[in-house]
Scaffold this active site. Structure first.
Site, short mmCIF file in Angstrom:
data_model
loop_
_atom_site.label_atom_id
_atom_site.label_comp_id
_atom_site.label_asym_id
_atom_site.label_seq_id
_atom_site.Cartn_x
_atom_site.Cartn_y
_atom_site.Cartn_z
N GLN A 1 0.83 -1.22 0.00
CA GLN A 1 0.00 0.00 0.00
C GLN A 1 0.86 1.26 0.00
O GLN A 1 0.50 2.28 0.58
CB GLN A 1 -0.95 0.00 1.19
CG GLN A 1 -2.18 -0.89 0.99
CD GLN A 1 -3.03 -0.45 -0.19
OE1 GLN A 1 -3.13 0.74 -0.50
NE2 GLN A 1 -3.65 -1.40 -0.86
N SER A 2 2.02 1.21 -0.66
CA SER A 2 2.94 2.35 -0.65
C SER A 2 2.35 3.59 -1.35
O SER A 2 1.96 3.53 -2.53
CB SER A 2 4.24 1.94 -1.36
OG SER A 2 5.02 3.08 -1.65
N ASN A 3 2.33 4.69 -0.63
CA ASN A 3 1.92 5.97 -1.23
C ASN A 3 3.00 6.49 -2.16
O ASN A 3 2.74 7.14 -3.17
CB ASN A 3 1.66 7.01 -0.15
CG ASN A 3 0.61 6.54 0.83
OD1 ASN A 3 -0.50 6.22 0.44
ND2 ASN A 3 0.97 6.48 2.11
#
Ligand code: PLP
Length: 329
Positions: A83-85
């Site tokens: 879920q890396s921004n």
């Protein structure tokens, strides 16, 4: 001109690709301030930097993409959590600038894509899932494969934390102080450290004497403080400034790590609900909820005095709200 002003001018003149909507708004959180019992509480809306739902990596990418283009790269590649921004904003920056993008993500490919991962796919990034906890091995392999196919990949460092990326936050501090110079403390979520290191470098160059409190989302203060000093020194030296940052200059709070990185607990859920209910502003479950929860706790314990003028820096991450089922309850 002094060395500090020279360095600031140099940063402002670095090659840069415009990706963010700047300046981001600085808004008062009047209801929340009253509720928490502090006189002045502001929010700096870097969740509104505007690139595919925004966030703090967009500022960093303006300088990193410029480096990539100058190097003659035709593609960029980076690493991060599922879920890396950072990965989502990198994919969007690549799309905007005509570069191909590969993301090496730690973990197994999930059955359905949600949150940031869904956006990565929409933004046309190639996704490589790496079950290793250290994805850098997988990254090196992908870079080799791409080079063999005749591509020219540019590696964007983890979290966009390179000297070029970090200095964007020295400029962001200048932007904030132009909006309101009367600030006693800035509070931010800290992880790879580039945001905090860039802010502290900016503080030194601009003569800002307020506190900059990093609330760690994953690592200990003992680990982060020397790392932050190294990062700030590297960036300073690159600008012809002597640096001289010591670990003791970096305030890092590691008391709110809870169950670890991206484990959403009471602290985070309460902060998300409270800020949503009092201000109509959405925090993300992994970074800003932990940092805001920590800030509110420090205020309530009296560790942050009620008369301080505080800025909470919203660093983005809101697409992850759609990927955390615990929040449904
Ligand atoms: C990456 C990120 C951070 C941490 O920034 P660093 O520069 O890596 O310390 C904070 N908040 C959000 C929403 C992020 O995506």
């Amino acid at each position: 001109m002094s060395k500090a002003l020279d360095a600031m001018a140099e940063i402002a003149n670095l090659p840069r690709v415009r990706l963010a909507c700047l300046p981001t708004p600085l808004q008062p959180l009047a209801t929340l301030a009253k509720d928490a019992g502090v006189e002045e509480l502001w929010i700096k809306r870097d969740d509104l930097t505007g690139l595919a739902f925004g966030g703090n990596k967009t500022r960093k990418l303006e300088f990193i993409i410029a480096e990539a283009l100058a190097s003659g790269a035709d593609s960029i590649i980076t690493v991060g959590a599922l879920q890396s921004n950072h990965c989502r904003q990198t994919a969007a920056a690549a799309a905007r600038t005509g570069l191909a993008c590969t993301l090496v993500l730690t973990g197994e490919a999930p059955d359905t894509l949600s949150g940031n991962l869904l956006l990565d796919r929409l933004l046309d990034a190639e996704l490589v899932f790496s079950p290793e906890t250290d994805p850098h091995m997988a990254l090196r392999q992908v870079v080799r494969d791409m080079s063999q196919r005749g591509q020219k990949p540019f590696v964007v460092p983890y979290g966009g934390t390179s000297p070029a990326g970090m200095v964007s936050y020295s400029l962001a501090l200048r932007e904030l102080l132009e909006q309101n110079p009367k600030i006693d403390r800035i509070v931010i979520a800290t992880s790879s450290g580039g945001t905090q290191a860039g802010l502290v470098l900016g503080a030194k160059l601009l003569g800002f004497v307020g506190k900059i409190t990093g609330i760690s989302v994953d690592r200990s203060a003992a680990f982060l403080r020397p790392l932050l000093a190294d990062l700030a020194n590297q960036a300073a030296l690159g600008m012809g400034h002597p640096g001289g940052f010591e670990p003791s200059r970096f305030e890092v709070v590691d008391r709110y790590l809870g169950g670890g990185y991206a484990v959403v607990g009471e602290l985070e859920i309460n902060a998300i609900q409270r800020v949503a209910k009092k201000e109509g502003i959405l925090l993300d479950p992994v970074y800003t909820a932990r940092a805001a929860g920590g800030l509110l706790d420090m205020i309530e314990r009296g560790e942050i005095p009620a008369e301080e003028r505080i800025v909470f820096w919203h660093t983005g991450g809101t697409p992850a709200l759609f990927a955390y089922p615990p929040l449904e309850s």
